[in-house]
Design a protein around this motif. Structure first.
Motif, PDB file in Angstrom:
ATOM      1  N   VAL A   1      29.623  63.685  35.789  1.00 17.98           N
ATOM      2  CA  VAL A   1      30.342  63.693  34.504  1.00 17.98           C
ATOM      3  C   VAL A   1      31.839  63.485  34.744  1.00 17.98           C
ATOM      4  CG1 VAL A   1      30.972  65.131  32.538  1.00 17.98           C
ATOM      5  CG2 VAL A   1      28.626  65.139  33.382  1.00 17.98           C
ATOM      6  N   ASN A   2      32.398  62.564  33.991  1.00 13.76           N
ATOM      7  CA  ASN A   2      33.832  62.287  34.125  1.00 13.76           C
ATOM      8  C   ASN A   2      34.669  63.365  33.446  1.00 13.76           C
ATOM      9  OD1 ASN A   2      33.291  59.799  35.342  1.00 13.76           O
ATOM     10  ND2 ASN A   2      33.108  58.807  33.335  1.00 13.76           N
ATOM     11  N   ALA A   3      35.775  63.718  34.099  1.00 16.28           N
ATOM     12  CA  ALA A   3      36.687  64.682  33.490  1.00 16.28           C
ATOM     13  C   ALA A   3      37.697  63.973  32.590  1.00 16.28           C
ATOM     14  CB  ALA A   3      37.410  65.475  34.565  1.00 16.28           C
ATOM     15  N   ASP A   4      37.941  62.695  32.875  1.00 14.07           N
ATOM     16  CA  ASP A   4      38.852  61.905  32.045  1.00 14.07           C
ATOM     17  C   ASP A   4      38.076  60.757  31.426  1.00 14.07           C
ATOM     18  OD1 ASP A   4      41.256  63.278  32.746  1.00 14.07           O
ATOM     19  OD2 ASP A   4      41.129  62.288  34.701  1.00 14.07           O
ATOM     20  N   CYS A   5      38.618  60.233  30.353  1.00 15.48           N
ATOM     21  CA  CYS A   5      37.962  59.085  29.736  1.00 15.48           C
ATOM     22  C   CYS A   5      38.957  57.953  29.602  1.00 15.48           C
ATOM     23  CB  CYS A   5      37.414  59.458  28.364  1.00 15.48           C
ATOM     24  SG  CYS A   5      36.597  58.078  27.569  1.00 15.48           S
ATOM     25  N   ARG A   6      38.595  56.793  30.125  1.00 10.06           N
ATOM     26  CA  ARG A   6      39.505  55.647  30.034  1.00 10.06           C
ATOM     27  C   ARG A   6      39.325  54.892  28.736  1.00 10.06           C
ATOM     28  NH1 ARG A   6      39.329  53.318  36.095  1.00 10.06           N
ATOM     29  NH2 ARG A   6      40.116  55.226  37.044  1.00 10.06           N
ATOM     30  N   ALA A   7      38.162  55.049  28.117  1.00  9.90           N
ATOM     31  CA  ALA A   7      37.902  54.343  26.852  1.00  9.90           C
ATOM     32  C   ALA A   7      37.283  55.316  25.858  1.00  9.90           C
ATOM     33  CB  ALA A   7      36.974  53.162  27.105  1.00  9.90           C
ATOM     34  N   PRO A   8      38.110  56.262  25.347  1.00 11.21           N
ATOM     35  CA  PRO A   8      37.566  57.273  24.424  1.00 11.21           C
ATOM     36  C   PRO A   8      36.866  56.622  23.228  1.00 11.21           C
ATOM     37  CG  PRO A   8      39.856  57.760  24.985  1.00 11.21           C
ATOM     38  CD  PRO A   8      39.558  56.403  25.530  1.00 11.21           C
ATOM     39  N   LEU A   9      35.758  57.207  22.840  1.00 11.41           N
ATOM     40  CA  LEU A   9      35.024  56.685  21.686  1.00 11.41           C
ATOM     41  C   LEU A   9      35.865  56.898  20.434  1.00 11.41           C
ATOM     42  CD1 LEU A   9      31.598  58.254  22.669  1.00 11.41           C
ATOM     43  CD2 LEU A   9      32.172  55.812  22.744  1.00 11.41           C
ATOM     44  N   PRO A  10      35.987  55.865  19.597  1.00  7.56           N
ATOM     45  CA  PRO A  10      36.767  56.029  18.360  1.00  7.56           C
ATOM     46  C   PRO A  10      36.132  57.100  17.468  1.00  7.56           C
ATOM     47  CG  PRO A  10      36.109  53.730  18.689  1.00  7.56           C
ATOM     48  CD  PRO A  10      35.407  54.538  19.723  1.00  7.56           C
ATOM     49  N   ILE A  11      36.981  57.847  16.800  1.00  9.70           N
ATOM     50  CA  ILE A  11      36.478  58.945  15.970  1.00  9.70           C
ATOM     51  C   ILE A  11      35.540  58.417  14.869  1.00  9.70           C
ATOM     52  CG2 ILE A  11      38.486  58.981  14.428  1.00  9.70           C
ATOM     53  CD1 ILE A  11      38.076  62.095  14.425  1.00  9.70           C
ATOM     54  N   GLU A  12      35.792  57.209  14.378  1.00 13.47           N
ATOM     55  CA  GLU A  12      34.915  56.643  13.354  1.00 13.47           C
ATOM     56  C   GLU A  12      33.478  56.563  13.855  1.00 13.47           C
ATOM     57  OE1 GLU A  12      37.764  55.377  14.358  1.00 13.47           O
ATOM     58  OE2 GLU A  12      38.980  54.689  12.666  1.00 13.47           O
ATOM     59  N   GLN A  13      33.334  56.165  15.146  1.00 13.31           N
ATOM     60  CA  GLN A  13      31.987  56.061  15.725  1.00 13.31           C
ATOM     61  C   GLN A  13      31.343  57.434  15.869  1.00 13.31           C
ATOM     62  OE1 GLN A  13      31.367  53.878  19.347  1.00 13.31           O
ATOM     63  NE2 GLN A  13      32.522  52.125  18.558  1.00 13.31           N
ATOM     64  N   LEU A  14      32.148  58.406  16.264  1.00 14.27           N
ATOM     65  CA  LEU A  14      31.610  59.764  16.422  1.00 14.27           C
ATOM     66  C   LEU A  14      31.153  60.310  15.073  1.00 14.27           C
ATOM     67  CD1 LEU A  14      34.185  61.246  18.968  1.00 14.27           C
ATOM     68  CD2 LEU A  14      31.867  60.433  19.433  1.00 14.27           C
ATOM     69  N   VAL A  15      31.940  60.014  14.039  1.00 10.20           N
ATOM     70  CA  VAL A  15      31.580  60.471  12.694  1.00 10.20           C
ATOM     71  C   VAL A  15      30.278  59.822  12.241  1.00 10.20           C
ATOM     72  CG1 VAL A  15      32.245  60.286  10.260  1.00 10.20           C
ATOM     73  CG2 VAL A  15      33.906  61.063  11.947  1.00 10.20           C
ATOM     74  N   ASP A  16      30.169  58.518  12.441  1.00  9.41           N
ATOM     75  CA  ASP A  16      28.938  57.816  12.046  1.00  9.41           C
ATOM     76  C   ASP A  16      27.746  58.335  12.843  1.00  9.41           C
ATOM     77  OD1 ASP A  16      30.293  56.362  10.203  1.00  9.41           O
ATOM     78  OD2 ASP A  16      30.417  54.524  11.376  1.00  9.41           O
ATOM     79  N   TYR A  17      27.990  58.622  14.108  1.00 11.14           N
ATOM     80  CA  TYR A  17      26.925  59.154  14.951  1.00 11.14           C
ATOM     81  C   TYR A  17      26.480  60.529  14.449  1.00 11.14           C
ATOM     82  CZ  TYR A  17      24.532  61.008  19.066  1.00 11.14           C
ATOM     83  OH  TYR A  17      23.614  61.571  19.915  1.00 11.14           O
ATOM     84  N   ALA A  18      27.448  61.385  14.184  1.00 12.26           N
ATOM     85  CA  ALA A  18      27.141  62.738  13.695  1.00 12.26           C
ATOM     86  C   ALA A  18      26.375  62.682  12.383  1.00 12.26           C
ATOM     87  CB  ALA A  18      28.426  63.551  13.534  1.00 12.26           C
ATOM     88  N   ALA A  19      26.650  61.656  11.578  1.00 17.31           N
ATOM     89  CA  ALA A  19      25.983  61.524  10.282  1.00 17.31           C
ATOM     90  C   ALA A  19      24.669  60.755  10.409  1.00 17.31           C
ATOM     91  CB  ALA A  19      26.915  60.823   9.293  1.00 17.31           C
ATOM     92  N   GLY A  20      24.314  60.352  11.635  1.00 17.99           N
ATOM     93  CA  GLY A  20      23.069  59.620  11.853  1.00 17.99           C
ATOM     94  C   GLY A  20      23.088  58.226  11.251  1.00 17.99           C
ATOM     95  N   GLU A  21      24.275  57.620  11.221  1.00 15.70           N
ATOM     96  CA  GLU A  21      24.377  56.331  10.551  1.00 15.70           C
ATOM     97  C   GLU A  21      24.634  55.151  11.475  1.00 15.70           C
ATOM     98  OE1 GLU A  21      27.063  56.807   7.286  1.00 15.70           O
ATOM     99  OE2 GLU A  21      25.691  58.190   6.278  1.00 15.70           O
ATOM    100  N   LEU A  22      24.448  55.377  12.762  1.00 12.36           N
ATOM    101  CA  LEU A  22      24.582  54.250  13.692  1.00 12.36           C
ATOM    102  C   LEU A  22      23.226  53.565  13.844  1.00 12.36           C
ATOM    103  CD1 LEU A  22      26.755  55.555  16.672  1.00 12.36           C
ATOM    104  CD2 LEU A  22      27.456  54.052  14.815  1.00 12.36           C
ATOM    105  N   SER A  23      23.245  52.292  14.178  1.00 14.59           N
ATOM    106  CA  SER A  23      21.994  51.598  14.484  1.00 14.59           C
ATOM    107  C   SER A  23      21.448  52.190  15.781  1.00 14.59           C
ATOM    108  CB  SER A  23      22.248  50.106  14.667  1.00 14.59           C
ATOM    109  OG  SER A  23      22.953  49.891  15.877  1.00 14.59           O
ATOM    110  N   GLU A  24      20.164  51.983  16.019  1.00 14.15           N
ATOM    111  CA  GLU A  24      19.536  52.555  17.205  1.00 14.15           C
ATOM    112  C   GLU A  24      20.207  52.058  18.481  1.00 14.15           C
ATOM    113  OE1 GLU A  24      14.916  52.974  18.469  1.00 14.15           O
ATOM    114  OE2 GLU A  24      15.354  52.905  16.315  1.00 14.15           O
ATOM    115  N   ALA A  25      20.544  50.784  18.499  1.00 14.34           N
ATOM    116  CA  ALA A  25      21.182  50.202  19.684  1.00 14.34           C
ATOM    117  C   ALA A  25      22.560  50.834  19.921  1.00 14.34           C
ATOM    118  CB  ALA A  25      21.312  48.693  19.516  1.00 14.34           C
ATOM    119  N   ASP A  26      23.346  50.962  18.844  1.00 16.67           N
ATOM    120  CA  ASP A  26      24.677  51.573  18.972  1.00 16.67           C
ATOM    121  C   ASP A  26      24.566  53.036  19.382  1.00 16.67           C
ATOM    122  OD1 ASP A  26      25.827  49.211  18.274  1.00 16.67           O
ATOM    123  OD2 ASP A  26      26.315  49.788  16.207  1.00 16.67           O
TER     124      ASP A  26
END
Ligand code: ZN
Length: 193
Positions: free
Chosen positions: A1-26
């Protein structure tokens, strides 16, 4: 597990993920990142804790999203880039949204401690076309801890606005005189004026 992130996931994606609104591939791509990345997994936890309110802020392009100082802090801690403008009655403040601003927070000071609720009048003036539009909102909540009305706008929405002036007045439900004007002088990012 990485302690740092070079390409943090955008918050919009995290929100969509939390809401179950991403496509299966995403979703699969995002989960692969999350399993290997501690900072992003922690950011997701924070987004989950914020719940539905934030999802609404991110997805709905509403003129005024009542927020709280606390929400703004949590979003910021969760990795959102927030551009903030603070206005006292009578202030005129130039504003914009940069390409990577997740949100623009507008904080309007309410210098009367006993006020619990306000109505808001917004006069939108498109300075390019001269078009005007008025909007009236009842029951705008006040964040009593900060003594402000806090509005949170998705950066994506603000980036669609033309050169314009937003003149706001707020009238306390308790019957005192209207507060204002609070004026936002909006200039699109990267426009030479
Ligand atoms: Zn990451």
């Amino acid at each position: 597990v990485n302690a740092d992130c070079r390409a943090p996931l955008p918050i919009e994606q995290l929100v969509d993920y939390a809401a179950g609104e991403l496509s299966e591939a995403d979703e699969t791509t995002l989960e692969e990142h999350l399993f290997a990345c501690e900072p992003c997994a922690r950011a997701l936890e924070r987004v989950m804790r914020l719940g539905a309110g934030i999802g609404r802020c991110v997805r709905e392009g509403r003129i005024a999203t009542p927020a709280t100082d606390d929400l703004v802090r949590h979003l910021s801690a969760a990795g959102a880039r927030i551009r903030e403008y603070r206005l006292a009655p009578g202030d005129t403040v130039p504003c914009t949204a940069a390409p990577d601003d997740t949100f623009v927070a507008v904080r309007l000071a309410v210098p009367i401690p006993e006020v619990t609720s306000l109505s808001m009048d917004v006069d939108f003036h498109d300075l390019a076309t001269g078009a005007r539009e008025a909007q009236h909102t009842e029951d705008v909540p006040i964040d009593r801890t900060s003594g402000e009305v806090v509005m949170l706008f998705p950066g994506e929405l603000i980036r669609t606005y033309p050169r314009s002036r937003w003149t706001m007045h707020m009238t306390p439900a308790e019957g005192s005189a209207a507060l204002g004007p609070y004026v936002l002088d909006h200039l699109p990012w990267n426009i030479d004026s």
